[in-house]
Write a protein that holds these residues in place. Sequence first.
Motif, PDB file in Angstrom:
ATOM      1  N   ARG A 156       0.831  -1.220   0.000  1.00 11.23           N
ATOM      2  CA  ARG A 156       0.000   0.000   0.000  1.00 11.23           C
ATOM      3  C   ARG A 156       0.856   1.257   0.000  1.00 11.23           C
ATOM      4  NH1 ARG A 156      -4.536   2.035   4.487  1.00 11.23           N
ATOM      5  NH2 ARG A 156      -4.742   4.141   3.607  1.00 11.23           N
ATOM      6  N   TYR A 157       1.778   1.371   0.952  1.00 15.75           N
ATOM      7  CA  TYR A 157       2.572   2.586   1.056  1.00 15.75           C
ATOM      8  C   TYR A 157       3.435   2.798  -0.184  1.00 15.75           C
ATOM      9  CZ  TYR A 157       1.347   3.612   5.925  1.00 15.75           C
ATOM     10  OH  TYR A 157       0.671   3.956   7.062  1.00 15.75           O
ATOM     11  N   SER A 158       3.945   1.713  -0.738  1.00 16.70           N
ATOM     12  CA  SER A 158       4.752   1.831  -1.954  1.00 16.70           C
ATOM     13  C   SER A 158       3.911   2.321  -3.125  1.00 16.70           C
ATOM     14  CB  SER A 158       5.382   0.474  -2.298  1.00 16.70           C
ATOM     15  OG  SER A 158       6.285   0.075  -1.282  1.00 16.70           O
ATOM     16  N   ALA A 159       2.711   1.767  -3.278  1.00 20.84           N
ATOM     17  CA  ALA A 159       1.833   2.178  -4.377  1.00 20.84           C
ATOM     18  C   ALA A 159       1.402   3.631  -4.215  1.00 20.84           C
ATOM     19  CB  ALA A 159       0.628   1.252  -4.453  1.00 20.84           C
ATOM     20  N   GLU A 160       1.060   4.015  -2.991  1.00 18.97           N
ATOM     21  CA  GLU A 160       0.641   5.395  -2.759  1.00 18.97           C
ATOM     22  C   GLU A 160       1.765   6.385  -3.054  1.00 18.97           C
ATOM     23  OE1 GLU A 160      -2.761   4.446   0.633  1.00 18.97           O
ATOM     24  OE2 GLU A 160      -0.879   5.390   1.238  1.00 18.97           O
ATOM     25  N   ALA A 186      -9.596  -3.365   3.617  1.00 23.45           N
ATOM     26  CA  ALA A 186     -10.652  -2.561   2.997  1.00 23.45           C
ATOM     27  C   ALA A 186     -10.238  -1.102   2.894  1.00 23.45           C
ATOM     28  CB  ALA A 186     -11.945  -2.696   3.795  1.00 23.45           C
ATOM     29  N   ALA A 187      -9.559  -0.598   3.913  1.00 23.89           N
ATOM     30  CA  ALA A 187      -9.088   0.788   3.877  1.00 23.89           C
ATOM     31  C   ALA A 187      -8.083   0.997   2.746  1.00 23.89           C
ATOM     32  CB  ALA A 187      -8.455   1.165   5.216  1.00 23.89           C
ATOM     33  N   THR A 188      -7.276  -0.016   2.486  1.00 27.45           N
ATOM     34  CA  THR A 188      -6.303   0.066   1.399  1.00 27.45           C
ATOM     35  C   THR A 188      -7.014   0.166   0.051  1.00 27.45           C
ATOM     36  OG1 THR A 188      -4.624  -1.132   2.647  1.00 27.45           O
ATOM     37  CG2 THR A 188      -4.427  -1.174   0.249  1.00 27.45           C
ATOM     38  N   LYS A 189      -8.029  -0.646  -0.158  1.00 28.10           N
ATOM     39  CA  LYS A 189      -8.772  -0.594  -1.424  1.00 28.10           C
ATOM     40  C   LYS A 189      -9.445   0.770  -1.601  1.00 28.10           C
ATOM     41  CE  LYS A 189      -9.605  -5.561  -1.776  1.00 28.10           C
ATOM     42  NZ  LYS A 189     -10.621  -6.636  -1.920  1.00 28.10           N
ATOM     43  N   ASP A 194      -9.431   6.233  -4.254  1.00 28.24           N
ATOM     44  CA  ASP A 194      -9.353   7.679  -4.106  1.00 28.24           C
ATOM     45  C   ASP A 194      -8.145   8.270  -4.822  1.00 28.24           C
ATOM     46  OD1 ASP A 194     -11.616   7.516  -2.556  1.00 28.24           O
ATOM     47  OD2 ASP A 194     -10.563   7.727  -0.632  1.00 28.24           O
ATOM     48  N   ARG A 195      -7.063   7.509  -4.891  1.00 29.17           N
ATOM     49  CA  ARG A 195      -5.810   8.034  -5.437  1.00 29.17           C
ATOM     50  C   ARG A 195      -5.581   7.668  -6.903  1.00 29.17           C
ATOM     51  NH1 ARG A 195      -1.988   8.952  -0.816  1.00 29.17           N
ATOM     52  NH2 ARG A 195      -3.186   8.573   1.082  1.00 29.17           N
ATOM     53  N   GLY A 196      -6.503   6.929  -7.477  1.00 32.33           N
ATOM     54  CA  GLY A 196      -6.354   6.548  -8.880  1.00 32.33           C
ATOM     55  C   GLY A 196      -5.356   5.434  -9.111  1.00 32.33           C
TER      56      GLY A 196
END
Length: 200
Positions: A156-160, A186-189, A194-196
Amino acid sequence: MRDGEVLLVTDVQNDFCPGGRLAVPGGDEVVPVINRLASRFRHVVLTQDWHPEDHTSFASSHPGKAPFSEIEMPYGPQTLWPDHCTWESEGAAFHADLDIPQAQLVIRKGYHKEIDSYSAFFENDRTTPTGLSGYLRERGLTRIVCVGLAFDYCVRYSAEDAVAHGFDTIVIEEACRAIDLAGSAAATKASFRDRGIKLR
């Protein structure tokens, strides 16, 4: 795969697989999926969690604190983990069946005692870079395909961070597994939507 595309393989290490010290449920199931994906990529980067034995993110470094509890660090909230991926240990080694001989770079993270590191791009203070962004830009790599462990933390953090730095970012859900603490999967999805960040 197209030119300019890189597979980012996150933390497929023994301690995150069944029998490891911070096992992600089904963590070893991603290995054959990632191997198949990687065979189609010319460019692959691996990340490796790499902690000193007394790392500040370990619950054992905080008497009276339990694993998976949370404390406040100078850089913000920090989940406390079981001791895991201590450098040069068997737990820190890549899973034996991970087969990506063409990988061109290994980013080690979490080796500073006083700060944890989830993202392949930054330490958890969000300001100390790993150098990955510059490496990818210098190589002309503009699309990042993210896989590995764990979906709701290091992937998650890497993708964001990837999308925040202007990279076209895709996460392959089949090639990830989640820890899922207090609804974190679920929060990650939701964050990805939200971030595309494309989830496939």
